[in-house]
Write a protein that holds these residues in place. Structure first.
Motif, short mmCIF file in Angstrom:
data_model
loop_
_atom_site.label_atom_id
_atom_site.label_comp_id
_atom_site.label_asym_id
_atom_site.label_seq_id
_atom_site.Cartn_x
_atom_site.Cartn_y
_atom_site.Cartn_z
N PRO A 10 7.07 0.16 -0.15
CA PRO A 10 6.51 1.00 -1.20
C PRO A 10 6.56 2.48 -0.82
O PRO A 10 6.40 2.83 0.36
CB PRO A 10 5.06 0.52 -1.31
N SER B 297 1.25 4.60 -3.56
CA SER B 297 0.30 3.69 -4.20
C SER B 297 -0.55 4.49 -5.16
O SER B 297 -1.04 5.57 -4.82
CB SER B 297 -0.60 3.03 -3.17
N PRO C 98 0.79 -0.72 -4.82
CA PRO C 98 1.90 0.02 -4.22
C PRO C 98 3.17 -0.14 -5.03
O PRO C 98 3.40 -1.20 -5.61
CB PRO C 98 2.04 -0.62 -2.83
N ASP C 99 3.97 0.91 -5.07
CA ASP C 99 5.21 0.91 -5.85
C ASP C 99 6.40 1.22 -4.96
O ASP C 99 6.36 2.17 -4.18
CB ASP C 99 5.15 2.00 -6.94
N ASN D 147 3.28 6.17 1.06
CA ASN D 147 3.48 5.01 1.93
C ASN D 147 4.73 5.19 2.77
O ASN D 147 5.47 6.16 2.60
CB ASN D 147 3.57 3.72 1.10
#
Lengths: 217, 269
Positions: free
Chosen positions: A71, A74, A83-84, A177
């Motif tokens: 990620p 987030s 999270p992305d 992240n």
């Protein structure tokens, strides 16, 4: 009186300022030459540019995997967060109907680094095999890779802007992240690789082969 | 000593239009360009390296600079004879078509104007916020500095350093160096510092990323636009102009001219 034995191979070009110098008659294997005008280091012959570029490219290719799988940031809304990764972030944008933006993120963060890696590997292989085909086009490819590479940083900057702006405690909060760090490393490493790659080698091999053909044919 | 330079040129010097213009520009633009920006090929491949004029720059020194007679193409390394140009002309490489050097009228004046404008805009950009975000009665402001230290708070220290270099250090270094170089050339000061600075900004040019950051700001604006109330700060506008001015400041000086004039200052001093 000038001595008669000078040829084009005896002339060294400073890559930074373009000043021409004469190759010294005796050169130890680990001698360093510096430009008299600008003080920059002068490359002699092939040097180790191909090896160093390979090393940087391999490191970038390895980091490309976590950069896309881990990620990048987030988003915490009202305490709950998710999270992305780069791809899921772009997917959220598509879902929200902002597909031009999603396309921009997708191209800048996934397509461009990948194309850059492939282009540099292609150029390196061409140099190692002494390819003489289409030197102008390969030079254009190199210039393009060098120019486009920095635009991948846009993703890192977006994360920086978002985490700086969206800090409203429990209401809404964005955190960076590890993926961002890996991604920035990929961009930096490929930029360094484009810098260490000696673009004159594209022309050296092309020219050498044409001369050889003329000699034989 | 332009007379000596001309003397070493071969008699069959070719003067043809720049091929790049033919291919890249549309017809209407080509006509406009062919008036003022006529380009020539800079030279002939050197066959006779024992030419005394070439050796004048070589004699005695371990490393002698012969840039007054010869020019190497920056992109492919091919050597050409140097030939003085008139204002507005561009010399291009015969092999790869890259620009070797160009003669630009009022180069120093343009550099001075652009760097001073750039420095002013840089100060303005750093003094005011770029963006503001308002949500539920709370307000957050984004300045360049805040964007750089954002990663520091998240304990990504290397990223902070990278961003500070891209957004704060490199642009400032570039503007200050260009100003110092312009003044050095104009007043013919001893050029040691100016030469080092120009070398650094030539090498580190790709690491100044203001325009990339601007794209990032636009992406962030679109992303946040739905969620919260955004305020465009005064620095947003000065930042936009700063990008334009920096791009112009980078393209105005001709490297070959700057290097050789700095070199001339050393001989003069």
């Amino acid at each position: 009186m000038p001595d008669p034995g000078i040829s084009a191979a005896d002339i060294l070009v400073c890559r930074v300022c373009g000043a021409l110098s004469r190759r010294p008659l005796h050169l130890e294997p680990h001698d360093h030459l510096y430009c008299q005008r600008c003080g920059g280091r002068i490359r002699i012959g092939r040097g180790n540019s191909i090896e160093v570029t390979w090393a940087l490219l391999i490191a970038a290719a390895i980091l490309y995997v976590p950069a896309n799988l881990l990620p990048v940031m987030s988003v915490y809304m009202l305490g709950s967060g998710q999270p992305d990764t780069i791809i899921s972030g772009a997917w959220h944008l598509v879902a929200a109907g902002q597909w031009p933006l999603a396309l921009l993120i997708f191209v800048a963060s996934i397509v461009v680094p990948l194309l850059k890696l492939l282009a540099l590997i292609f150029l390196l292989l061409g140099m190692q095999h002494g390819s003489s085909r289409h030197p102008r086009e390969r030079m254009k490819l190199y210039k393009m890779t060098e120019y486009i590479g920095r635009w991948s940083m846009v993703d890192v900057f977006v994360v920086a802007i978002l985490i700086a702006l969206v800090q409203f405690g429990n209401l809404a909060r964005i955190e960076a992240n590890t993926g961002t760090f890996c991604f920035a490393s990929v961009v930096v490493l490929t930029m360094l690789a484009a810098h260490t790659l000696d673009e004159h080698l594209i022309w050296d091999t092309a020219y050498r082969q044409r001369r050889d053909r003329k000699k034989h044919g | 000593m332009p007379a000596a330079v001309n003397a070493c040129l071969p008699a069959e010097f070719v003067s043809v239009p720049l091929p790049d213009c033919d291919r890249i520009l549309p017809h209407w633009a080509k006509r406009a360009v062919s008036g003022g920006l006529r380009s020539i090929y800079a030279g002939i491949r050197i066959n006779n390296l024992n030419d005394p004029a070439i050796h004048a720059g070589l004699s005695g020194n371990f490393i002698g600079i012969m840039t007054e007679q010869l020019v190497a193409c920056e992109e492919c390394g091919r050597l050409h004879h140097y030939r003085p140009l008139t204002d507005g002309q561009t010399a291009t490489c015969r092999r790869c078509g890259a620009v070797l050097y160009r003669q630009r009228a009022h180069m120093l004046e343009m550099m001075l104007a652009l760097t001073l404008t750039g420095l002013t805009l840089y100060l303005l950009t750093n003094a005011f916020p770029l963006l503001g975000l308002r949500a539920q009665g709370m307000q957050q402001e984004l300045t360049l500095w805040v964007a750089c230290v954002a990663f520091w708070k998240q304990e990504y220290y290397l990223l902070t350093l990278l961003m500070a270099m891209n957004l704060l250090i490199m642009p400032l270094l570039e503007l200050c160096s260009m100003l110092w170089i312009t003044l050095t050339i104009h007043f013919c000061w001893p050029p040691a510092l100016a030469l080092t600075l120009y070398r650094w900004i030539r090498v580190l040019k790709p690491w100044a990323m203001l325009e990339v950051f601007m794209l990032g700001v636009l992406v962030a604006v679109v992303k946040l636009g739905d969620l919260a109330f955004l305020i465009v700060g005064p620095a947003f506008w000065s930042f936009s102009f700063l990008i334009v001015v920096m791009a112009a400041a980078a393209s105005v000086p001709d490297p070959h001219t700057v290097w050789s004039r700095l070199e001339a200052c050393r001989r003069h001093a």
